[in-house]
Design a protein around this motif. Structure first.
Motif, mmCIF file in Angstrom:
data_model
loop_
_atom_site.group_PDB
_atom_site.id
_atom_site.type_symbol
_atom_site.label_atom_id
_atom_site.label_comp_id
_atom_site.label_asym_id
_atom_site.label_seq_id
_atom_site.Cartn_x
_atom_site.Cartn_y
_atom_site.Cartn_z
ATOM 1 N N LEU A 28 0.820 -1.202 0.000
ATOM 2 C CA LEU A 28 0.000 0.000 0.000
ATOM 3 C C LEU A 28 0.858 1.257 0.000
ATOM 4 O O LEU A 28 0.461 2.292 -0.544
ATOM 5 C CB LEU A 28 -0.918 0.017 1.221
ATOM 6 N N GLY A 29 2.015 1.157 0.629
ATOM 7 C CA GLY A 29 2.883 2.323 0.684
ATOM 8 C C GLY A 29 4.233 1.983 1.301
ATOM 9 O O GLY A 29 4.368 1.002 2.017
ATOM 10 N N ALA A 95 14.054 -0.661 2.297
ATOM 11 C CA ALA A 95 12.773 0.044 2.358
ATOM 12 C C ALA A 95 12.329 0.123 3.812
ATOM 13 O O ALA A 95 12.430 -0.864 4.550
ATOM 14 C CB ALA A 95 11.723 -0.684 1.530
ATOM 15 N N GLU A 96 11.840 1.261 4.215
ATOM 16 C CA GLU A 96 11.418 1.486 5.596
ATOM 17 C C GLU A 96 9.927 1.733 5.664
ATOM 18 O O GLU A 96 9.371 2.468 4.845
ATOM 19 C CB GLU A 96 12.181 2.678 6.170
ATOM 20 N N LYS A 97 9.291 1.140 6.675
ATOM 21 C CA LYS A 97 7.846 1.269 6.886
ATOM 22 C C LYS A 97 7.084 0.870 5.624
ATOM 23 O O LYS A 97 6.492 1.701 4.919
ATOM 24 C CB LYS A 97 7.498 2.700 7.300
ATOM 25 N N VAL A 98 7.110 -0.412 5.349
ATOM 26 C CA VAL A 98 6.426 -0.971 4.192
ATOM 27 C C VAL A 98 5.056 -1.470 4.648
ATOM 28 O O VAL A 98 4.973 -2.379 5.480
ATOM 29 C CB VAL A 98 7.227 -2.127 3.561
ATOM 30 N N LEU A 104 2.669 -4.221 8.734
ATOM 31 C CA LEU A 104 3.561 -3.068 8.536
ATOM 32 C C LEU A 104 4.977 -3.531 8.870
ATOM 33 O O LEU A 104 5.272 -3.846 10.021
ATOM 34 C CB LEU A 104 3.170 -1.901 9.434
ATOM 35 N N TYR A 105 5.843 -3.574 7.863
ATOM 36 C CA TYR A 105 7.220 -3.971 8.068
ATOM 37 C C TYR A 105 8.046 -2.742 8.436
ATOM 38 O O TYR A 105 7.985 -1.729 7.734
ATOM 39 C CB TYR A 105 7.797 -4.590 6.796
ATOM 40 N N ASP A 106 8.809 -2.842 9.500
ATOM 41 C CA ASP A 106 9.683 -1.723 9.869
ATOM 42 C C ASP A 106 10.734 -1.484 8.789
ATOM 43 O O ASP A 106 11.019 -0.347 8.419
ATOM 44 C CB ASP A 106 10.374 -1.990 11.192
#
Length: 119
Positions: A28-29, A95-98, A104-106
């Motif tokens: 999503l982002g 990638a941060e905050k996936v 939500l992956y840190d």
């Protein structure tokens, strides 16, 4: 969800390479995306990062030679010019905050792509 880098290889000193990173999955982002590198026997270090809002940060050693761009939410590119043998390393995408629908992956890391600069 995973990150896949491409574009590494062998280049002569003074040459150029373009690294690309594609995030795949039901994303999503992504907040920030960037590039790190690790040379043999050394710690992993930041090369460049594109933060939310289009803020770019570069390591001092880049010295205007590299340009990071965020082409889409899920892709980041690193254009590297005037390469030097000291740039030889494995380059990793981060990638941060996936955000996905459920998780939500840190942070996420790619497998890395090898860049070798010959003198």
């Amino acid at each position: 969800v995973e990150l896949a880098e491409s574009g590494g290889g062998l280049v002569q000193a003074g040459g150029s390479l373009t690294l690309s990173c594609q995030a795949s999955g039901n994303i999503l982002g992504i907040k920030d995306m960037g590039w790190y590198r690790q040379a043999p026997g050394k710690e992993r270090e930041l090369v460049a990062v594109m933060r939310q809002g289009g803020i770019m940060e570069y390591a001092d050693f880049v010295k205007g030679r590299f340009t990071i761009s965020r082409d889409t939410v899920q892709t980041v590119t690193l254009q590297m010019n005037a390469l030097d043998p000291g740039d030889t390393a494995v380059y990793y995408c981060r990638a941060e905050k996936v955000a996905t629908m459920s998780v939500l992956y840190d942070e996420l890391w790619g497998q890395g792509t090898l860049v070798t600069v010959s003198s």
